[in-house]
Design a protein around this motif. Structure first.
Motif, PDB file in Angstrom:
ATOM      1  N   LEU A  66       0.830  -1.213   0.000  1.00  0.00           N
ATOM      2  CA  LEU A  66       0.000   0.000   0.000  1.00  0.00           C
ATOM      3  C   LEU A  66       0.861   1.259   0.000  1.00  0.00           C
ATOM      4  N   CYS A  67       1.870   1.267   0.843  1.00  0.00           N
ATOM      5  CA  CYS A  67       2.704   2.469   0.968  1.00  0.00           C
ATOM      6  C   CYS A  67       3.463   2.759  -0.322  1.00  0.00           C
ATOM      7  N   ARG A  68       4.049   1.737  -0.895  1.00  0.00           N
ATOM      8  CA  ARG A  68       4.820   1.957  -2.123  1.00  0.00           C
ATOM      9  C   ARG A  68       3.899   2.379  -3.268  1.00  0.00           C
ATOM     10  N   TRP A  69       2.747   1.763  -3.301  1.00  0.00           N
ATOM     11  CA  TRP A  69       1.776   2.108  -4.347  1.00  0.00           C
ATOM     12  C   TRP A  69       1.311   3.556  -4.203  1.00  0.00           C
ATOM     13  N   VAL A 627      -5.159  -3.699 -11.400  1.00  0.00           N
ATOM     14  CA  VAL A 627      -4.296  -3.688 -10.221  1.00  0.00           C
ATOM     15  C   VAL A 627      -4.721  -2.561  -9.278  1.00  0.00           C
ATOM     16  N   SER A 628      -4.905  -1.377  -9.825  1.00  0.00           N
ATOM     17  CA  SER A 628      -5.299  -0.247  -8.981  1.00  0.00           C
ATOM     18  C   SER A 628      -6.644  -0.489  -8.307  1.00  0.00           C
ATOM     19  N   GLU A 629      -7.566  -0.978  -9.096  1.00  0.00           N
ATOM     20  CA  GLU A 629      -8.902  -1.234  -8.554  1.00  0.00           C
ATOM     21  C   GLU A 629      -8.846  -2.223  -7.400  1.00  0.00           C
ATOM     22  N   SER A 630      -8.070  -3.264  -7.591  1.00  0.00           N
ATOM     23  CA  SER A 630      -7.976  -4.286  -6.551  1.00  0.00           C
ATOM     24  C   SER A 630      -7.307  -3.733  -5.299  1.00  0.00           C
ATOM     25  N   LEU A 631      -6.278  -2.918  -5.505  1.00  0.00           N
ATOM     26  CA  LEU A 631      -5.601  -2.371  -4.334  1.00  0.00           C
ATOM     27  C   LEU A 631      -6.508  -1.387  -3.591  1.00  0.00           C
ATOM     28  N   GLU A 632      -7.291  -0.628  -4.332  1.00  0.00           N
ATOM     29  CA  GLU A 632      -8.249   0.279  -3.677  1.00  0.00           C
ATOM     30  C   GLU A 632      -9.146  -0.498  -2.731  1.00  0.00           C
ATOM     31  N   ALA A 633      -9.491  -1.710  -3.155  1.00  0.00           N
ATOM     32  CA  ALA A 633     -10.404  -2.540  -2.365  1.00  0.00           C
ATOM     33  C   ALA A 633      -9.649  -3.458  -1.406  1.00  0.00           C
ATOM     34  N   TYR A 634      -8.340  -3.254  -1.279  1.00  0.00           N
ATOM     35  CA  TYR A 634      -7.490  -4.083  -0.426  1.00  0.00           C
ATOM     36  C   TYR A 634      -7.544  -5.545  -0.828  1.00  0.00           C
TER      37      TYR A 634
END
Length: 887
Positions: A66-69, A627-634
RNA sequence: GGGAGGUUAGCUCAGCGGUAGAGCGUCUGCUUUACACGCAGCAGGUCGCGGGUUCGAUCCCCGCACCUCCCACCA
């Protein structure tokens, strides 16, 4: 341009990149552009004496992703690292070590010396675990490191206790508490585990005054010695007559009254219960209601006291039980026993059976804090991921009980309470110094409370205290409340819920916008890891063997929605293969890219690019979006899978194979090569950027070789989906082409043909943009499928050729073997039969009026199309079964 | 005693109202000059059981079975 070694060896560069990134100051929020929106995470502090275990590795990996992203997205990322002084745990470790070294106990050493020993021990080891966090690649800001027992944190703890005292929410009371005889301290309810244990229920006769007896049932015969009454239910007809009488308490010579109290369940046992107010929480309450004496027969050391009688004093609880039973037997007072399953309370730390004992402790009245916290979470101030944990949290908060915060330990935050000789309590006001005299009576000789706080009493303030609260420091103003907390669900109550309470109560704002609760890491077979089972997997060893990148990627993939993560060597090895794949893809691309100029793809006209180039850019854009969408949703698992799938299946297996003839072909014009080279480089660079949060080392190492600026990758712009790269036609064309290639390859396998055997094929489809596109791709198709010729037309005539359909278009393959064997015919017939059945099902659906009337038009349309495709395929396959005359 | 979750390919898990997916493993071919930590391909699933809702259910609802976990002061 640097070369990449033939063998992929992560240990050769991982720590080098970590150091470079840390030294460049990239992990500090100050590295972000002025005015960047903060993204804040506070690390759940590992125990100061601990070693990084897989649970930590999982949480820290997710946080680092999360932090690096977010950092790449331009946020001012602050990830605060720290360690926990861990009261009981550290004290136990140091005590054990002391015992082993010198044979001394902490009491031999004395409090001051022992605390100094703990401090030295903690200070010496504190760096270890932080370095282990570095080894994993965590991009924490180590210039802001905290320690739960340092100056700043102590100030916050004291402030909070004083505030609670002032608000009447911290109070000292004599209560029945959970006492651990081996840790020699009181425990909070949370630190006690209730374990279902098979035991016995013994029936024992108490002689009744004036003749007769009453029989009581108990699971703890040793507490008989402390009974001060026998109770029955007031409405229980069987015993109405004996209420108010007295019974002789066996083995003691005392007599005790028979009382009536509604807490007795007439249906359990004999309906008569012995009452031991000093050793049972229920009985304690009953004792208070009925004015019964407290006879303490078990001491704080877990041994029987003098009050238990000469014969028993000094015995352990287990021995006392045996002796009591023997003695009752001898007196003929046993009336039977049966097996009984009971929940046994055990100390979370030492596993010792916890003894309920009465003592004076400090408590926090937590109800109003819980109420405010729940109100805040109901408002959505903090959101839970997965959402279902909110229910568990709500349920616990609703039934929350006061928190016992004092501990009879030496290692921890001393409680800021002083008592005068008259017993007046002095707690300084928030921010005030230690009192010199009693505030009530003015007496000078104050004695400080010898106890320390529960470790969680400092942990629950962490999101506040790491920024120097209660002072309004610049960091506090900028970074509180934090963005997200990532931790295991096992400390939802211990820590998460309490932090929310503290944040909402003392600051008015919930301490984090999101809580992500991950599962528990298990071994590869799904079993809980434990030292005794010997199945503990050490994440650091995994990092050494497979690389931190592989460990991180594995953990991210496993962190799906379930509660358990089966983790182990074979899994990490599997994702190390992925890292190797990335490495080798770069090794392939590097020399080709360095063959000539590479333009910035954004500067090229998209429509001037080849279909294959446009396809991969469209897919890259799509992958970036996913990738972004998935990370937004953890959803770290989804994000990792999207990357894996794109890079391996589409980029390596697809694109790389398709551009080989372009970049290596002799007759390809340089302009075309240059364009493809540019696209290849761009896709690789963007892939490395997308990969970087998950694999921060190999991505930098390759970027360095590819672009000479590996270090900068950590601050590179995060690839977002590119609207200009959307190209459905190119995607359709390439996907059709790949499907055709696959079908030809498996036809070869089915027919026992060598993959190298060149074939002639035809594609049958009506004249269309797709057919024109495929026509342009004939050279590529020939290369990929090893074909000697490809004819594309609405009708292809090749006598005796095998016919099939793939991806909705007709496929005609001129197999060398002209006659169809019985075996082949059988197989084809079976395929036809299967497809027919499928078609029949679809036909019946399409014949259903209700379906046509109620299903959405798009679904009906799609169904019709499916039928069309299947029927077409059936027709073509059937053609193969017709005998070819003259063959 | 209360509460939550699970039951999908040999294994570990995604998916969740429109014809079942991934990784690993198994099997069959490949020394195709980036990669055998590889390439190509095949096989493998009545989506726990029984009802219901729906044009249509693995997915929603109700039962049942089995497994986890959490909470809890009944002797």
């Amino acid at each position: 341009m640097k070369e990449l070694d033939k063998t992929f060896d992560p240990s050769a560069f991982e720590m080098r990149w970590y150091k470079a990134q840390e030294e460049a100051g990239f992990f500090r929020p100050e590295a972000a552009p002025e005015g960047a929106e903060p993204f804040t995470v506070v690390i759940p502090p590992p125990n100061v004496t601990g070693r990084l275990h897989v649970g930590h590795a999982l949480g820290r990996t997710l946080e680092d992703v999360l932090c690096r992203w977010r950092r790449m997205q331009g946020r001012a990322v602050l990830w605060v690292p720290g360690v926990d002084h861990a009261g009981i745990a550290t004290q136990m470790v140091v005590e054990r070590d002391l015992k082993e070294r010198t044979g001394e106990s902490r009491h031999d050493l004395g409090r001051e010396a022992f605390v100094a020993l703990c401090r030295g021990w903690a200070d010496a080891r504190r760096g270890d675990i932080l370095n282990q966090i570095r080894r994993l690649g965590c991009s924490c800001d180590f210039t802001r490191e905290y320690y739960t027992l340092d100056e700043t944190r102590s100030r916050a703890v004291r402030w909070v206790f004083s505030t609670l005292y002032e608000q009447g929410l911290a109070y000292r009371a004599e209560r029945m508490v959970n006492w651990c005889p081996s840790c020699a301290t009181v425990l909070s309810d949370l630190e006690v585990n209730h374990v279902e244990t098979s035991g016995h229920l013994w029936s024992i006769a108490y002689p009744l005054e004036g003749g007769g007896e009453v029989v009581v049932a108990t699971t703890r015969p040793e507490t008989i010695l402390g009974d001060t009454a026998v109770a029955v239910h007031p409405d229980d007809e069987r015993y109405r007559s004996i209420v108010g009488k007295r019974v002789a308490l066996p083995l003691t010579g005392r007599t005790i009254p028979v009382i009536a109290d509604a807490f007795v369940d007439p249906k359990f046992g004999t309906g008569v219960v012995k009452v031991t107010p000093a050793h049972d929480p229920n009985d304690f309450e009953a004792g208070k209601r009925n004015g019964l004496d407290l006879v303490t027969v078990i001491g704080f050391d877990g041994k029987m006291t003098k009050a238990a009688g000469e014969a028993y004093a000094g015995l352990g609880r287990a021995e006392a039980r045996k002796k009591v039973l023997r003695d009752l037997d001898a007196r003929g007072l046993r009336r039977g026993e049966k097996s009984h399953v009971l929940p046994l309370a055990r100390c979370q730390r030492s596993d010792t059976v916890v003894e309920p004992l009465v003592s004076i402790q400090w408590f926090v009245k937590i109800g109003s804090l819980a109420g405010k916290a729940v109100a805040a979470t109901d408002e959505g101030d903090t959101k839970f991921t997965p959402e279902l944990w909110k229910k568990t949290y709500d349920e616990w908060m609703k039934n929350i009980r006061d928190w016992c915060v004092s501990r009879q330990l030496w290692w921890g935050h001393a409680i800021p309470a002083w008592y005068c000789a008259d017993g007046h309590v002095n707690v300084p006001k928030p921010g005030a110094p230690d009192p010199a005299a009693c505030g009530t009576c003015g007496k000078k000789d104050l004695v400080r409370d010898p106890d320390v706080f529960d470790t969680w009493f400092s942990s629950w303030l962490m999101p506040l205290s790491v920024f120097g609260w209660p002072e309004k420091t610049p960091d506090f103003l900028r970074f509180y409340p934090t963005s997200v907390l990532v931790t295991g669900f096992d400390i939802l109550f211990f820590w998460v819920a309490r932090m929310i309470m503290a944040g909402v109560w003392f600051d008015g704002r919930a301490p984090f916008a999101d809580v992500v609760l991950h599962g528990l890491v298990r071994d590869e077979k799904g079993q809980k890891m434990s030292k005794t089972k010997g199945n503990v997997v050490d994440p650091l060893e995994m990092c050494d063997e497979f690389g931190a990148d592989a460990v991180r990627f594995t953990l991210a993939v496993l962190s799906g929605t379930g509660r358990d993560l089966p983790f182990g060597k074979t899994r990490v090895a599997g994702y190390r293969s992925f890292a190797t794949k990335v490495w080798n893809a770069a090794r392939f691309a590097l020399p080709l890219i360095s063959e000539g100029e590479c333009a910035d793809v954004d500067a090229l006209e998209f429509s001037s690019l080849s279909t294959v180039d446009r396809w991969i850019l469209a897919r890259l854009s799509d992958a970036a979006g996913r990738v972004s969408e998935s990370l937004e949703a953890y959803r770290f698992d989804e994000a990792a899978h999207a990357l894996y799938q794109f890079f391996w299946s589409e980029f390596c297996d697809g694109y790389v194979e398709m551009i080989k003839p372009v970049l290596r072909g002799a007759g390809v014009p340089e302009v075309e090569k240059a364009r493809t080279r540019s696209v290849l480089k761009r896709v690789l660079l963007d892939s490395l950027a997308l990969l970087h949060p998950f694999m921060p080392f190999v991505s930098c190492e390759i970027r360095e070789a590819l672009n000479g600026d590996g270090l900068k990758l950590a601050l590179e712009k995060w690839p977002e989906p590119h609207a200009a790269w959307k190209d459905d036609a190119a995607v359709e064309a390439v996907e059709t082409l790949r499907a055709v290639v696959t079908r030809i390859r498996n036809l070869r396998a089915e027919n026992g043909l060598a993959q190298t055997e060149a074939l002639a094929i035809g594609l049958e489809l009506p004249d269309s943009p797709l057919s024109k596109e495929l026509q342009r791709q004939v050279p590529l198709l020939r290369h990929l499928a090893r074909l000697k010729s490809v004819e594309i037309s609405s009708k292809v005539d090749v006598a005796g050729a095998f016919r099939d359909a793939v991806a909705g278009i007709g496929l005609v393959v001129d197999l060398p073997k002209k006659e169809t064997s019985a075996e082949d015919r059988g197989k084809i017939a079976r395929d036809v039969e299967r497809l027919r059945a499928e078609a029949a099902k679809i036909e019946s659906r399409l014949a259903d009026e209700a379906f046509l009337a109620r299903a959405p038009a798009a679904v009906v349309e799609k169904t019709k199309q499916q039928l069309e495709e299947i029927s077409d395929r059936v027709r073509r396959l059937e053609g193969n079964l017709v005998e070819t005359p003259g063959s």
